[in-house]
Design a protein around this motif. Structure first.
Motif, mmCIF file in Angstrom:
data_model
loop_
_atom_site.group_PDB
_atom_site.id
_atom_site.type_symbol
_atom_site.label_atom_id
_atom_site.label_comp_id
_atom_site.label_asym_id
_atom_site.label_seq_id
_atom_site.Cartn_x
_atom_site.Cartn_y
_atom_site.Cartn_z
ATOM 1 N N ILE B 173 0.856 -1.191 0.000
ATOM 2 C CA ILE B 173 0.000 0.000 0.000
ATOM 3 C C ILE B 173 0.894 1.244 0.000
ATOM 4 C CG2 ILE B 173 -1.796 1.221 1.298
ATOM 5 C CD1 ILE B 173 -2.500 -1.601 2.486
ATOM 6 N N THR B 176 1.346 6.901 3.015
ATOM 7 C CA THR B 176 0.558 8.127 3.182
ATOM 8 C C THR B 176 0.487 8.511 4.651
ATOM 9 O OG1 THR B 176 -1.613 9.136 2.931
ATOM 10 C CG2 THR B 176 -1.579 6.755 3.267
ATOM 11 N N ASP B 178 -1.962 10.669 5.332
ATOM 12 C CA ASP B 178 -3.334 11.171 5.348
ATOM 13 C C ASP B 178 -4.200 10.278 6.242
ATOM 14 O OD1 ASP B 178 -5.389 12.932 3.465
ATOM 15 O OD2 ASP B 178 -6.245 11.046 4.196
ATOM 16 N N ASP B 180 -7.421 9.991 6.640
ATOM 17 C CA ASP B 180 -8.525 9.303 5.963
ATOM 18 C C ASP B 180 -8.036 8.077 5.200
ATOM 19 O OD1 ASP B 180 -10.894 10.765 6.605
ATOM 20 O OD2 ASP B 180 -10.055 12.443 5.472
ATOM 21 N N GLU B 181 -6.914 8.231 4.514
ATOM 22 C CA GLU B 181 -6.397 7.093 3.745
ATOM 23 C C GLU B 181 -5.911 5.973 4.652
ATOM 24 O OE1 GLU B 181 -3.617 8.268 0.664
ATOM 25 O OE2 GLU B 181 -4.871 10.005 0.194
ATOM 26 N N THR B 183 -7.089 5.307 7.544
ATOM 27 C CA THR B 183 -8.307 4.694 8.074
ATOM 28 C C THR B 183 -8.922 3.742 7.048
ATOM 29 O OG1 THR B 183 -8.681 6.666 9.406
ATOM 30 C CG2 THR B 183 -10.563 5.202 9.100
ATOM 31 N N GLN B 184 -8.934 4.167 5.776
ATOM 32 C CA GLN B 184 -9.512 3.310 4.738
ATOM 33 C C GLN B 184 -8.701 2.018 4.548
ATOM 34 O OE1 GLN B 184 -12.592 3.605 3.537
ATOM 35 N NE2 GLN B 184 -12.617 5.304 4.990
ATOM 36 N N THR B 185 -7.393 2.112 4.734
ATOM 37 C CA THR B 185 -6.554 0.909 4.662
ATOM 38 C C THR B 185 -6.997 -0.097 5.722
ATOM 39 O OG1 THR B 185 -4.669 2.183 3.881
ATOM 40 C CG2 THR B 185 -4.185 0.040 4.862
ATOM 41 N N LYS B 188 -10.366 -1.705 4.854
ATOM 42 C CA LYS B 188 -10.278 -2.752 3.844
ATOM 43 C C LYS B 188 -9.767 -4.065 4.446
ATOM 44 C CE LYS B 188 -9.299 -0.166 0.171
ATOM 45 N NZ LYS B 188 -8.151 0.531 -0.388
#
Lengths: 216, 471
Positions: B173, B176, B178, B180-181, B183-185, B188
């Motif tokens: 991955i 980052t 960031d 938000d990013e 958190t999205q990792t 998933k």
């Protein structure tokens, strides 16, 4: 292991703490807010946690939902064909994304639920103005995961069912006498976390978006 | 010089780590000011604190009866209840359920009692994977760490440190910082785990005796996932978490979330009263509750220390503690840090193991002032200091074990002198007269500080000179 149970209970029974009699315990928190104020406070709280609020009437709420679906480009949505509100939506399928009914056990279609479902539509038992919360008692027609797994949750709230506090809800809706359901929920916004540096991030494990359609 | 205790070594390391200190300072300052914003009306806050105390006191007054009632109602609802006197027993209960379902992994919602049990470690030794799903817990588990705070377990890390950790653990991955990013990792990765997990484990915030209901608060949805998706749900909690009535829950909830994270309510309040019923489409088919004692019934037997059990685990005392913010959560070396840990841990594991924590307090009183259930934390810390060196009123494990002969003699001497003015005044005058002879290095205190000079005249002499009589 009833031995552990008996040991624990017996140890506790050897002590008799000084009984406390605080009349404050039974204080029922509720407010004298008229309907307009209840709506305003509810909306203010919901918007603060990034929920979307759509104002509608009892005649046009279904069209509003169709608009939301188009705007969000939803391909499909879980809707119960058994609830009165669900029936309304099933009567206008040409304006809506593919409506799916959650009518078999999760084990039979877990993968579709987790990977291919765009949104879930549920009714609610009301809302709480003080905290900006929806009250959900999932049923076999609107099961628990409907408001949790899909990335978008659209909920319908009748403003006549807007209470001031959670305490008031438990009392006025007679939760104890009615008997608690398998699962009762308060939902106050989309899923979020502040676990990284206290920075709010939305859409952690539950829905990334919560849309509340308020019927006045 | 005496060898430093493990606690003091950890404290010295923590104090020298400016990055981590900065992370704590920033987080605690934010939490304190945001909590205050949640209680604009001070009188209302004080009323709510009294109400919350009354609810919890009532629970404790009737604890054995309420536990029996809870068990009866949960059982009636189809939830299986298991009792454990020790953490070993609690782990065995969980293991037996895992084995019954031939489960080799579990997904976990946040549970401090499972930390208390050392559940992850216990299971992993047996080849059973325990995956934390709360974002903060997930992060620290990746790094092989313990929570540094009971509500925000990864608060000691900043986003740069977390970004680096993710890069190291998930090289595919892109890097980052960031939030938000990141958190999205996690979303998933964990979605797949929720999907496959045979067992979900969670804690409990309140267990309602009247209705047989387990209440859980959370923001992320991982708690709901862990308690809804897997076919088996195991909840673990301490025996003190019971409340009598359903109407006890809303006031506690209201002060809990505002005190903890300055939220009027958490995103989800999840109330579970039964496993999946006939005809229902989801939810676990089996729900278990493990009730853990682990020293709690012993705390219960002392009328003063009993107040410890009122705790609703909001973490406000931790957020307001001037010691915690400087030394951080890991320095304590215990499951629960901060003032509540200082009070709870020595009672749980004994004064020999954790009695030293009571010394790491300035007794400033902030913890007692913010506690939503009015636990007199400063008095309890004082009591444990006393118990550490005296055995006369104690039921706490290892009481008296921290007594040092030299220290005890010094205080005895001081006490004697203070009761005999002639000796006291002679001593004080002597100290003032010979103050130049005082060495500049005097043990631990002067290792990092300059010794304060003794005044040329004693307080008594100075007051007399002003014409104030000591009678």
């Amino acid at each position: 292991m009833s031995k552990a149970r008996n040991n624990i209970i017996n140890r506790l029974r050897t002590t008799k703490p000084e009984p406390c009699h605080f009349s404050e315990r039974d204080h029922l928190s509720r407010f004298n807010w008229d309907k307009e104020e209840r709506i305003n406070r509810f909306v203010e709280r919901m918007v603060a946690v990034r929920a979307e609020i759509i104002h509608a009437s009892k005649d046009d709420w279904a069209e509003k939902i169709a608009e939301i679906c188009q705007e969000k480009r939803l391909k499909n949505m879980l809707v119960s064909p058994e609830t009165a509100q669900g029936k309304v939506l099933y009567n206008m399928v040409d304006q809506l994304p593919d409506l799916q009914s959650y009518d078999h056990e999760i084990e039979d279609w877990k993968s579709e639920m987790f990977n291919q479902t765009d949104a879930g539509f549920t009714t609610t038992l009301g809302g709480i103005a003080e905290t900006g919360s929806l009250i959900l008692w999932p049923t076999k027609h609107e099961p628990r995961l409907m408001s949790l797994v899909p990335p978008v949750h659209i909920a319908l709230l009748d403003t006549n069912q807007l209470y001031t506090t959670f305490s008031e809800v438990v009392k006025e809706q007679g939760w104890v006498d009615k008997g608690m359901p398998t699962n009762a929920l308060l939902v106050s916004g989309p899923s979020k976390s502040a676990d990284i540096e206290q920075t709010l991030a939305y859409g952690v494990h539950g829905p990334k978006e919560l849309v509340v359609v308020l019927i006045s | 010089m005496a060898k430093l205790s493990d606690f003091r070594v950890r404290v010295e390391d923590a104090l020298a780590n400016e990055e981590v200190r900065g992370n704590f300072r920033k987080a605690m300052d934010g939490l304190m000011s945001r909590r205050l914003d949640q209680f604009p009306d001070e009188a209302e806050l004080e009323r709510l604190r009294t109400q919350a105390m009354a609810i919890r006191s009532n629970s404790l007054d009737n604890l054995p009866d309420l536990l029996e009632k809870l068990e009866t109602n949960l059982t009636k609802n189809g939830i299986q209840v298991h009792w454990a006197e020790t953490v070993e027993e609690a782990n065995q209960h969980v293991l037996a359920i895992m084995n019954k379902h031939n489960a080799k992994s579990m997904i976990k919602g946040k549970s401090m009692v499972s930390e208390e049990m050392g559940l992850n470690h216990f299971m992993e030794e047996l080849g059973i994977e325990c995956l934390e799903s709360d974002l903060g817990e997930f992060i620290i588990q990746l790094d092989g760490e313990m929570p540094s705070h009971i509500i925000m377990p990864a608060i000691h890390k900043n986003k740069r440190q977390i970004a680096k950790l993710f890069q190291e653990k998930f090289p595919d991955i892109p890097y980052t910082e960031d939030v938000d990013e990141l958190t999205q990792t996690a979303r998933k990765i964990l979605r797949e785990k929720f999907f496959n997990a045979p067992v979900g484990l969670s804690g409990v915030n309140f267990a309602v005796a009247e209705t047989g209901t387990l209440c859980l608060v959370e923001n992320e949805g991982n708690g709901r996932m862990s308690t809804t998706v897997p076919p088996v749900h195991i909840a673990v909690t301490g025996i003190e978490k019971v409340v009598e009535k359903l109407s006890d829950v809303p006031p506690l909830m209201s002060i809990l979330t505002r005190s903890a994270t300055a939220q009027p309510i958490t995103t989800y309040v999840n109330m579970i009263s039964s496993p999946r019923k006939e005809g229902e489409m989801d939810g676990p088919k089996e729900v278990h509750l493990v009730l853990l004692d682990n020293g709690r019934s012993n705390i219960y037997s002392d009328p003063e220390l009993l107040a410890t059990l009122r705790c609703i685990r909001c973490g406000a005392c931790i957020n307001h503690c001037p010691v915690y913010v400087r030394v951080g959560g890991h320095s304590y070396g215990t499951v629960y840090p901060g003032p509540i840990g200082t009070v709870l841990e020595p009672q749980k594991d004994g004064l020999k193991a954790h009695g030293e924590l009571a010394q790491a307090s300035s007794l400033c009183g902030a913890c007692g002032e913010v506690c939503p259930v009015r636990i007199p934390l400063p008095s309890l810390i004082n009591r444990l200091r006393y118990e550490g060196v005296r055995q006369d009123q104690s039921s706490t494990k290892d009481s008296g074990s921290r007594r040092k002969t030299a220290e005890a003699l010094t205080w005895k001497g001081w006490s004697f002198a203070a009761q005999h003015p002639l000796i006291y005044n002679t001593g004080a005058s002597a100290a003032a007269s010979f103050r130049k002879l005082m060495p500049s290095k005097m043990g631990a205190w002067t290792r990092v500080r300059t010794a304060p000079p003794i005044a040329a005249k004693t307080l008594h002499q100075q007051l007399k000179a002003k014409g104030i009589d000591n009678e």
